[in-house]
Design a protein around this motif. Structure first.
Motif, PDB file in Angstrom:
ATOM      1  N   UNK A  47     -24.629 -25.232  -5.437  1.00 55.34           N
ATOM      2  CA  UNK A  47     -23.213 -25.351  -5.791  1.00 55.34           C
ATOM      3  C   UNK A  47     -22.930 -24.581  -7.065  1.00 55.34           C
ATOM      4  N   UNK A  48     -21.695 -24.135  -7.204  1.00 55.61           N
ATOM      5  CA  UNK A  48     -21.247 -23.480  -8.428  1.00 55.61           C
ATOM      6  C   UNK A  48     -20.786 -24.562  -9.393  1.00 55.61           C
ATOM      7  N   UNK A  49     -21.447 -24.651 -10.537  1.00 56.43           N
ATOM      8  CA  UNK A  49     -21.144 -25.709 -11.495  1.00 56.43           C
ATOM      9  C   UNK A  49     -20.677 -25.133 -12.824  1.00 56.43           C
ATOM     10  N   UNK A  50     -19.858 -24.076 -12.722  1.00 56.43           N
ATOM     11  CA  UNK A  50     -19.170 -23.480 -13.875  1.00 56.43           C
ATOM     12  C   UNK A  50     -20.089 -22.732 -14.832  1.00 56.43           C
ATOM     13  N   UNK A  51     -21.216 -22.208 -14.312  1.00 53.13           N
ATOM     14  CA  UNK A  51     -22.048 -21.305 -15.089  1.00 53.13           C
ATOM     15  C   UNK A  51     -21.905 -19.900 -14.505  1.00 53.13           C
ATOM     16  N   UNK A  52     -21.767 -18.909 -15.395  1.00 53.67           N
ATOM     17  CA  UNK A  52     -21.638 -17.534 -14.944  1.00 53.67           C
ATOM     18  C   UNK A  52     -22.585 -16.634 -15.734  1.00 53.67           C
ATOM     19  N   UNK A  53     -22.874 -15.479 -15.158  1.00 56.36           N
ATOM     20  CA  UNK A  53     -23.747 -14.509 -15.792  1.00 56.36           C
ATOM     21  C   UNK A  53     -23.055 -13.884 -16.993  1.00 56.36           C
ATOM     22  N   UNK A  54     -23.799 -13.693 -18.073  1.00 58.36           N
ATOM     23  CA  UNK A  54     -23.198 -13.184 -19.305  1.00 58.36           C
ATOM     24  C   UNK A  54     -22.913 -11.686 -19.252  1.00 58.36           C
ATOM     25  N   UNK A 109     -29.579 -24.101 -18.655  1.00 59.25           N
ATOM     26  CA  UNK A 109     -30.405 -23.941 -17.455  1.00 59.25           C
ATOM     27  C   UNK A 109     -31.847 -23.561 -17.786  1.00 59.25           C
ATOM     28  N   UNK A 110     -32.172 -23.541 -19.042  1.00 58.91           N
ATOM     29  CA  UNK A 110     -33.548 -23.233 -19.450  1.00 58.91           C
ATOM     30  C   UNK A 110     -34.522 -24.227 -18.813  1.00 58.91           C
ATOM     31  N   UNK A 111     -35.620 -23.698 -18.291  1.00 63.63           N
ATOM     32  CA  UNK A 111     -36.630 -24.538 -17.661  1.00 63.63           C
ATOM     33  C   UNK A 111     -36.480 -24.666 -16.165  1.00 63.63           C
ATOM     34  N   UNK A 112     -35.354 -24.212 -15.606  1.00 63.31           N
ATOM     35  CA  UNK A 112     -35.173 -24.238 -14.161  1.00 63.31           C
ATOM     36  C   UNK A 112     -36.053 -23.192 -13.491  1.00 63.31           C
ATOM     37  N   UNK A 172     -32.666 -18.310 -21.937  1.00 59.99           N
ATOM     38  CA  UNK A 172     -31.966 -17.988 -20.706  1.00 59.99           C
ATOM     39  C   UNK A 172     -30.490 -18.326 -20.916  1.00 59.99           C
ATOM     40  N   UNK A 173     -29.695 -17.308 -21.165  1.00 63.44           N
ATOM     41  CA  UNK A 173     -28.294 -17.516 -21.504  1.00 63.44           C
ATOM     42  C   UNK A 173     -27.397 -17.485 -20.276  1.00 63.44           C
ATOM     43  N   UNK A 174     -26.413 -18.346 -20.297  1.00 65.86           N
ATOM     44  CA  UNK A 174     -25.313 -18.331 -19.335  1.00 65.86           C
ATOM     45  C   UNK A 174     -24.035 -18.597 -20.123  1.00 65.86           C
ATOM     46  N   UNK A 175     -22.917 -18.256 -19.519  1.00 68.68           N
ATOM     47  CA  UNK A 175     -21.642 -18.736 -20.028  1.00 68.68           C
ATOM     48  C   UNK A 175     -21.262 -19.977 -19.228  1.00 68.68           C
ATOM     49  N   UNK A 176     -20.896 -21.030 -19.933  1.00 68.22           N
ATOM     50  CA  UNK A 176     -20.398 -22.241 -19.290  1.00 68.22           C
ATOM     51  C   UNK A 176     -18.883 -22.270 -19.426  1.00 68.22           C
ATOM     52  N   UNK A 177     -18.198 -22.426 -18.301  1.00 66.71           N
ATOM     53  CA  UNK A 177     -16.740 -22.500 -18.314  1.00 66.71           C
ATOM     54  C   UNK A 177     -16.337 -23.940 -18.614  1.00 66.71           C
ATOM     55  N   UNK A 178     -15.564 -24.112 -19.644  1.00 67.48           N
ATOM     56  CA  UNK A 178     -15.107 -25.442 -20.017  1.00 67.48           C
ATOM     57  C   UNK A 178     -13.640 -25.437 -20.381  1.00 67.48           C
ATOM     58  N   UNK A 179     -13.123 -26.590 -20.701  1.00 64.88           N
ATOM     59  CA  UNK A 179     -11.701 -26.734 -21.044  1.00 64.88           C
ATOM     60  C   UNK A 179     -11.559 -27.500 -22.352  1.00 64.88           C
ATOM     61  N   UNK A 234     -33.562  -9.611 -22.420  1.00 66.78           N
ATOM     62  CA  UNK A 234     -32.258  -9.757 -23.071  1.00 66.78           C
ATOM     63  C   UNK A 234     -32.322 -10.481 -24.415  1.00 66.78           C
ATOM     64  N   UNK A 235     -33.388 -10.255 -25.174  1.00 67.06           N
ATOM     65  CA  UNK A 235     -33.437 -10.815 -26.517  1.00 67.06           C
ATOM     66  C   UNK A 235     -32.307 -10.263 -27.376  1.00 67.06           C
ATOM     67  N   UNK A 236     -31.864  -9.024 -27.081  1.00 64.64           N
ATOM     68  CA  UNK A 236     -30.776  -8.438 -27.860  1.00 64.64           C
ATOM     69  C   UNK A 236     -29.494  -9.267 -27.731  1.00 64.64           C
ATOM     70  N   UNK A 237     -29.370 -10.037 -26.638  1.00 66.55           N
ATOM     71  CA  UNK A 237     -28.223 -10.932 -26.508  1.00 66.55           C
ATOM     72  C   UNK A 237     -28.250 -11.974 -27.617  1.00 66.55           C
ATOM     73  N   UNK A 238     -29.437 -12.546 -27.840  1.00 66.16           N
ATOM     74  CA  UNK A 238     -29.572 -13.553 -28.896  1.00 66.16           C
ATOM     75  C   UNK A 238     -29.286 -12.952 -30.263  1.00 66.16           C
TER      76      UNK A 238
END
Length: 338
Positions: free
Chosen positions: A247-254, A118-121, A88-95, A202-206
């Motif tokens: 809450x939005x915790x800096x994860x976004x859809x890929x 977020x895997x397992x949620x 389960x892929x997400x983009x995490x926004x970081x600095x 979305x295995x093709x993402x991997x």
């Protein structure tokens, strides 16, 4: 007019397909593809049929039914544990912060990192209300029925829950975020990638997605502007999620850059505030507006009611009692209407 939430059935395939054609794209959990929708229904039937508790990789599909006409006018879904069949892929926004002594300057760069945090949620998603019914709080009924279902089957869900909101889609059905990032690697437009993901996973993402962090400053202006923003039609859904404690915790859809909202399952407002009560009357002529849920698994149903609750007893109005097929002595879960 009365509506209720119930488990999806095989005969709901056609109305689900008709609603899927109205989504406008970017709605992965409700693809306009009969085979994919049938597979979802089959998977949902299996989940409803399993009687033992415990977490497994399951999907529950619920629908909104007009009890007067029998028409299906909305739907929602609950995934018990994401990332079990495929990552389960997400983009995490970081600095990334770096300092140059020579220039005496500190540089901070915002980055997107591919993550499976977020895997397992558990996940609530697939909520769609027919455009002709977007009044009277039916979207809220769809959304909150999922939490009452979780409350009645708590052992089958994870301790953390997420909701992905559709991101910005332009008038042509494309995604500025996809075009500015992933589209450059995959050689396909957003519509094709979205349909492929909805039907085949979305295995093709991997297989093909770049694993290294992406500097946000290197993306196009339109792609940057879309990061973490919901589709205009999803703003109300985002407010509902925030009211529930997400809450939005800096994860976004890929795919489209839309925000992923998260919460602790037991802290979701509807789950936390729901109480069990015995029905002691089914003809209340006045009372507080509430949500009432009855039944387990495939017998689950939920509707709005006028109700008078005292301790562990509740009286409900006759319209709700009829919609949910309730009788004196039945046990229900109730929660106040927001």
């Amino acid at each position: 007019m009365s509506f209720r939430i119930r488990a999806a059935r095989d005969e709901d395939l056609q109305p689900l397909y008709e609603m899927a054609k109205l989504t406008g794209g970017g709605f992965t959990n409700l693809p306009p593809d009969r085979a994919a929708l049938k597979a979802k229904l089959d998977r949902s039937h299996a989940a409803f049929a399993r009687a033992d508790d415990g977490i497994a990789d399951e999907l529950f599909v619920l629908v909104l039914e007009n009890t007067a006409t029998g028409e299906v006018r909305g739907t929602c879904q609950i995934f018990t544990q994401v990332g079990q069949r495929y990552p389960f892929y997400s983009y995490r926004i970081g600095t990334l912060t770096q300092h140059s002594q020579e220039l005496d300057r500190t540089f901070r760069a915002d980055m997107l990192t591919l993550a499976t945090d977020l895997e397992g949620c558990s996940e609530v998603g697939g909520l769609f209300l027919h455009p002709g019914e977007r009044a009277g709080g039916l979207g809220m009924l769809l959304a909150r029925s999922r939490y009452l279902f979780i409350a009645k089957h708590r052992a089958r869900f994870a301790d953390r829950i997420l909701a992905e909101l559709r991101g910005i889609i332009d008038e042509a059905g494309g995604s500025p975020f996809w075009d500015g990032l992933a589209g450059r690697f995959f050689g396909m437009n957003f519509q094709d990638a979205d349909q492929f993901n909805a039907v085949r996973g979305h295995q093709f993402i991997a297989d093909l997605f770049p694993k290294h962090p992406i500097y946000i400053a290197m993306l196009s202006e339109t792609a940057r502007a879309a990061i973490g923003l919901p589709h205009p039609s999803g703003r109300a859904a985002m407010r509902m999620l925030e009211n529930e404690g997400f809450a939005f915790e800096n994860y976004i859809d890929i795919f489209d850059g839309g925000p992923t909202m998260t919460a602790r399952t037991d802290q979701v407002r509807t789950i936390r505030e729901a109480v069990s009560a015995e029905v002691v009357g089914t003809d209340a002529d006045r009372g507080e507006p509430m949500l009432v849920a009855a039944g387990r698994l495939a017998d689950f149903r939920c509707a709005y009611a006028k109700a008078r609750a005292e301790g562990d007893q509740v009286e409900i109005d006759s319209v709700c009692a009829t919609a949910l097929d309730l009788r004196v002595g039945d046990t229900v879960n109730i929660v106040g209407r927001l």
